[in-house]
Scaffold this active site. Sequence first.
Site, PDB file in Angstrom:
ATOM      1  N   ASP A   8       0.956  -1.011  -0.013  1.00  9.40           N
ATOM      2  CA  ASP A   8      -0.151  -0.094  -0.114  1.00  9.40           C
ATOM      3  C   ASP A   8       1.027   1.219  -0.010  1.00  9.40           C
ATOM      4  O   ASP A   8       2.190   1.078  -0.129  1.00  9.40           O
ATOM      5  CB  ASP A   8      -1.032   0.027   1.198  1.00  9.40           C
ATOM      6  CG  ASP A   8      -0.379  -0.034   2.507  1.00  9.40           C
ATOM      7  OD1 ASP A   8       0.956   0.232   2.512  1.00  9.40           O
ATOM      8  OD2 ASP A   8      -1.049  -0.045   3.527  1.00  9.40           O
ATOM      9  N   CYS A  66       2.709  -3.530   3.976  1.00  9.57           N
ATOM     10  CA  CYS A  66       2.004  -2.236   4.484  1.00  9.57           C
ATOM     11  C   CYS A  66       2.693  -2.075   5.902  1.00  9.57           C
ATOM     12  O   CYS A  66       3.887  -2.384   6.070  1.00  9.57           O
ATOM     13  CB  CYS A  66       0.531  -2.969   4.775  1.00  9.57           C
ATOM     14  SG  CYS A  66       0.298  -4.405   5.856  1.00  9.57           S
ATOM     15  N   THR A  68       2.010  -2.653   9.051  1.00  7.44           N
ATOM     16  CA  THR A  68       2.511  -3.515   9.950  1.00  7.44           C
ATOM     17  C   THR A  68       2.492  -5.092   9.392  1.00  7.44           C
ATOM     18  O   THR A  68       2.894  -6.015  10.209  1.00  7.44           O
ATOM     19  CB  THR A  68       1.165  -3.977  11.039  1.00  7.44           C
ATOM     20  OG1 THR A  68      -0.053  -4.140  10.145  1.00  7.44           O
ATOM     21  CG2 THR A  68       0.891  -2.590  11.726  1.00  7.44           C
ATOM     22  N   HIS A  99       8.667 -25.019   8.556  1.00  7.83           N
ATOM     23  CA  HIS A  99       7.396 -25.720   9.182  1.00  7.83           C
ATOM     24  C   HIS A  99       6.112 -25.516   8.430  1.00  7.83           C
ATOM     25  O   HIS A  99       5.151 -26.420   8.500  1.00  7.83           O
ATOM     26  CB  HIS A  99       7.452 -25.464  10.592  1.00  7.83           C
ATOM     27  CG  HIS A  99       8.668 -26.121  11.349  1.00  7.83           C
ATOM     28  ND1 HIS A  99       8.456 -25.997  12.731  1.00  7.83           N
ATOM     29  CD2 HIS A  99       9.574 -26.602  11.018  1.00  7.83           C
ATOM     30  CE1 HIS A  99       9.727 -26.788  13.363  1.00  7.83           C
ATOM     31  NE2 HIS A  99      10.294 -27.065  12.091  1.00  7.83           N
ATOM     32  N   HIS A 134       5.189 -32.014   9.249  1.00  8.50           N
ATOM     33  CA  HIS A 134       4.931 -30.521   9.104  1.00  8.50           C
ATOM     34  C   HIS A 134       4.060 -30.617   7.799  1.00  8.50           C
ATOM     35  O   HIS A 134       2.997 -30.065   7.679  1.00  8.50           O
ATOM     36  CB  HIS A 134       6.024 -29.757   8.773  1.00  8.50           C
ATOM     37  CG  HIS A 134       6.917 -29.611   9.907  1.00  8.50           C
ATOM     38  ND1 HIS A 134       6.555 -29.178  11.075  1.00  8.50           N
ATOM     39  CD2 HIS A 134       8.121 -30.265  10.144  1.00  8.50           C
ATOM     40  CE1 HIS A 134       7.576 -29.247  12.058  1.00  8.50           C
ATOM     41  NE2 HIS A 134       8.713 -29.829  11.469  1.00  8.50           N
TER      42      HIS A 134
END
Length: 147
Positions: A8, A66, A68, A99, A134
């Site tokens: 963004d 972005c 965060t 994993h 996994h």
Amino acid sequence: MKIALASDHRGFEFKNVVARHLSDMGHEPVDFGTQNGNDSVDYPDYGRKAAEAVSTGECVRAVLICGTGLGMSLIANKVKGVRATVCHNPFTVEMSRRHNDANVLCLGVDVIDHQLLEEKLKIFLETEFEGGRHARRVDKIMDAESS
Ligand code: RB5
């Protein structure tokens, strides 16, 4: 490898830095926008396009940015076949590959250590999925897509 990129307005400048690193590493960044850092935009519009490029196989992986990393991970994980993780340090990037078989890396420009960017990209693109137990767990995550 073809790597989808999106951000963004918050992540725009950082996306250009990521693109340069990827090119220097011999990869092919494919930019899904946004195209400037001045106009406020909605991260789902751009993150979704890049995640869909991974879903269709047009790109092998994606890096989404972005403020965060959180909003980008939320939209990317709505796209079929995508396993997006927000990683703040090299260890979580490594584990997301070993994993979780993550194919989309979400970075928060306001929270990550910018000095470690190149290391994180290298780890994201070069670390193999461990498979075994996994794989069973990742299969269960992918099964949830159709329920
Ligand atoms: C934009 O202000 C901000 O909300 C966005 O960059 C992101 O952090 C959302 O998760």
